[in-house]
Structure formats: C-alpha cells, structure tokens
Design an enzyme around this catalytic site. Structure first.
Site, PDB file in Angstrom:
ATOM      1  N   ASN A 106      27.256  62.931 -25.263  1.00  0.00           N
ATOM      2  CA  ASN A 106      26.481  62.431 -26.401  1.00  0.00           C
ATOM      3  C   ASN A 106      27.097  62.970 -27.686  1.00  0.00           C
ATOM      4  O   ASN A 106      26.973  64.154 -27.997  1.00  0.00           O
ATOM      5  CB  ASN A 106      25.023  62.889 -26.268  1.00  0.00           C
ATOM      6  N   TRP A 107      27.768  62.091 -28.422  1.00  0.00           N
ATOM      7  CA  TRP A 107      28.444  62.512 -29.651  1.00  0.00           C
ATOM      8  C   TRP A 107      27.468  62.802 -30.788  1.00  0.00           C
ATOM      9  O   TRP A 107      27.865  63.377 -31.803  1.00  0.00           O
ATOM     10  CB  TRP A 107      29.416  61.427 -30.107  1.00  0.00           C
ATOM     11  N   LYS A 108      26.219  62.366 -30.662  1.00  0.00           N
ATOM     12  CA  LYS A 108      25.237  62.509 -31.741  1.00  0.00           C
ATOM     13  C   LYS A 108      25.809  61.868 -33.020  1.00  0.00           C
ATOM     14  O   LYS A 108      26.483  60.841 -32.936  1.00  0.00           O
ATOM     15  CB  LYS A 108      24.845  63.976 -31.916  1.00  0.00           C
ATOM     16  N   HIS A 158      15.580  61.484 -26.446  1.00  0.00           N
ATOM     17  CA  HIS A 158      16.296  62.741 -26.696  1.00  0.00           C
ATOM     18  C   HIS A 158      15.428  63.658 -27.555  1.00  0.00           C
ATOM     19  O   HIS A 158      14.662  63.201 -28.406  1.00  0.00           O
ATOM     20  CB  HIS A 158      17.624  62.448 -27.396  1.00  0.00           C
ATOM     21  N   GLU A 196      15.982  65.415 -30.050  1.00  0.00           N
ATOM     22  CA  GLU A 196      16.135  65.253 -31.495  1.00  0.00           C
ATOM     23  C   GLU A 196      15.366  64.032 -31.987  1.00  0.00           C
ATOM     24  O   GLU A 196      14.845  64.030 -33.114  1.00  0.00           O
ATOM     25  CB  GLU A 196      17.626  65.157 -31.851  1.00  0.00           C
ATOM     26  N   GLU A 213      16.679  68.639 -20.601  1.00  0.00           N
ATOM     27  CA  GLU A 213      17.339  69.348 -21.690  1.00  0.00           C
ATOM     28  C   GLU A 213      16.329  70.288 -22.346  1.00  0.00           C
ATOM     29  O   GLU A 213      15.582  69.874 -23.225  1.00  0.00           O
ATOM     30  CB  GLU A 213      17.932  68.372 -22.717  1.00  0.00           C
ATOM     31  N   GLY A 238      22.314  73.086 -28.602  1.00  0.00           N
ATOM     32  CA  GLY A 238      23.048  73.472 -29.796  1.00  0.00           C
ATOM     33  C   GLY A 238      22.831  74.901 -30.229  1.00  0.00           C
ATOM     34  O   GLY A 238      23.220  75.293 -31.326  1.00  0.00           O
ATOM     35  N   SER A 241      23.716  73.053 -24.053  1.00  0.00           N
ATOM     36  CA  SER A 241      24.844  73.985 -24.250  1.00  0.00           C
ATOM     37  C   SER A 241      25.698  74.120 -22.987  1.00  0.00           C
ATOM     38  O   SER A 241      26.127  75.210 -22.628  1.00  0.00           O
ATOM     39  CB  SER A 241      24.337  75.357 -24.709  1.00  0.00           C
ATOM     40  N   GLY A 272      26.637  67.744 -25.147  1.00  0.00           N
ATOM     41  CA  GLY A 272      26.617  67.535 -26.588  1.00  0.00           C
ATOM     42  C   GLY A 272      27.943  67.902 -27.234  1.00  0.00           C
ATOM     43  O   GLY A 272      28.935  67.199 -27.110  1.00  0.00           O
ATOM     44  N   GLY A 273      27.977  69.040 -27.912  1.00  0.00           N
ATOM     45  CA  GLY A 273      29.150  69.429 -28.692  1.00  0.00           C
ATOM     46  C   GLY A 273      30.441  69.464 -27.897  1.00  0.00           C
ATOM     47  O   GLY A 273      31.510  69.084 -28.410  1.00  0.00           O
TER      48      GLY A 273
END
Length: 252
Positions: A9-11, A95, A97, A167, A173, A211, A232-233
């Site tokens: 997931n590039w967000k 999600h 967020e 999650e 993050g 993470s 994610g990141g």
C-alpha cells in the site's frame, strides 16, 4: 489452500518514475518467487494506469479506496466498478487511516464491501485496535465487532472475494510491531469470528499489517494463521519489498 498475498500500500506516495522503476523491478523478481505468493501493488489512484503497464499481469494491482456509491454526483470519488474497469483486482476497504482521518464507520465499510464484491474485485478489509483499546483488554472484542459489521453484507457464495488484513493501529508507521505470537492470536480469533458468521474461515486469507519489514517478516509469516502481509512504507523500497515477499514459506 488459502491464497498467500503480499500487498504493498503506497498510501499518498508515488510518481510516474517510481511506478516504472519499482514495479518493473518487482515484476521481474516476482516471476522467480518459489512460494506461490501473489504480489499486489496498491498505488494512489492517479498512478493505477502506470502501475498496470509495468505489472503486465505478473503483479496484481489494487485501489486504495472506493466510494460507497455506484455512480453519481460525488466529486472526487471512485467507484468499485471504475476500479474494476481500469484493470484492478483488489480494493482496500476500511484502512485505519480512512477510519481515523475520514471518519469511516463499520457500516460504511459494509456498504463498500458489498459494492467491491458485486463488481468482481476482491476486498482487502482492514481491521485493528488502537493502543488504548489493547491496553484496556478490548482488542479482540473491538476487532471482532469490526469483522462482524464490516462483513455483514457478504453472502455465502461471495467469501472467495474477501481477504481480511489485521493492522493494529498502534503499529502502523510507528516502528512498533505486534509480536508473532500477538499476530497469530488475533488472526486465530478473527478466523473464529468468521467461522461463527458461517464463512468458510479456513479458506479466507488473513494478512498482517503494521510496520512489517524484511527483518521481521519471516517470523510473522511463519505463524499458521498469517497468510501474508499488507505492507506500508517498506513497499516503496523495491528490494526490501521483494525480500518481504520471499519471506513467506513455501507450501504455507
């Protein structure tokens, strides 16, 4: 056998250059994976076409969010049908967020899931507790409620289009990660909830997100109820992302 999936997931990150170089690298490496993992890239909607061009059906593509309507005067929204028409196979729904920053409720998640499934896409439905809820001993109850309500619209013959991603909000993050034991305990609890809903629980893939990195992926993925990850990141770093994909054990 449950699908093994690693989804990146590039967000709100990315560019045409990243789409070309990162997805091109992932595509070239994904073909040599020996663990049957399905690799999924979920970019911002504006880069879906660029990612699809590089993915070339070797890598699957998803959309980060869909509207809760089929069409209409909803400026800025994208429907599940549009995402399907563009070439996506997956859609993230619920999600953390989206829940925290945009106030998305379990009931809205259920509406979106219904549209995603009816469009022929597979919904990756995200659930997870906050740190306060975990410290209060409410983690399993919170997640169970999210699963029951968020998936309440799924009919008996539609469960093959459902993936659940656990999650923990406190691990997204932040650099904090649930231990492999914590992840397994929650995944087992989710599977029990699905079973209680009449779903074919042993056939539904459960992903862990929070993470996940190359150095902790193998331990997480070794657990019997962890079928992959929502990354994610680390999904923005091609070599690390592929290292995570290789961490799923063959035959798991």
């Amino acid at each position: 056998m449950r699908r093994k999936i690693v989804a990146g997931n590039w967000k709100m990150n990315g560019s045409k250059d990243l789409s070309e170089k990162l997805v091109g690298y992932v595509r070239s490496e994904a073909g040599s994976l020996d663990n049957d993992v399905e690799v999924v890239i979920i970019p911002p909607v504006i880069y879906i076409k660029d990612v699809l061009e590089q993915a070339r059906n070797v890598v699957s593509v998803g959309v980060q969010n869909v509207g809760q309507w089929q069409s209409g005067a909803y400026t800025g929204e994208v429907s599940a049908e549009m995402a399907k028409d563009a070439g996506c196979r997956y859609a993230l729904v619920g999600h953390s967020e989206r829940r925290q920053l945009f106030g998305e409720t379990d009931e809205q998640v259920a509406e979106k899931v219904a549209l995603v499934v009816s469009s022929g896409l597979t919904a990756i439905v995200c659930v997870g507790e906050t740190l306060e809820e975990r410290e209060a001993g409410q983690a399993e109850a919170v997640v169970a409620g999210q699963v029951r309500t968020g998936l309440s619209s799924v009919a008996l013959g539609e469960w093959h289009n459902i993936v659940v991603a656990y999650e923990p909000v406190w691990a997204i993050g932040t650099g904090k990660t649930a231990t492999s034991d914590d992840a397994q305990a929650m995944h087992a609890a989710i599977r029990d909830v699905l079973k209680g809903m009449g779903a074919p629980a042993e056939e539904i893939s459960l992903l862990y997100g929070g993470s996940v990195k190359a150095d902790n992926a193998a331990a997480l993925f070794s657990e019997p109820d962890v079928d992959g990850g929502l990354i994610g990141g680390a999904s923005l770093v091609a070599k690390e992302f592929m290292s995570i994909c290789r961490s799923l054990p063959a035959g798991a």
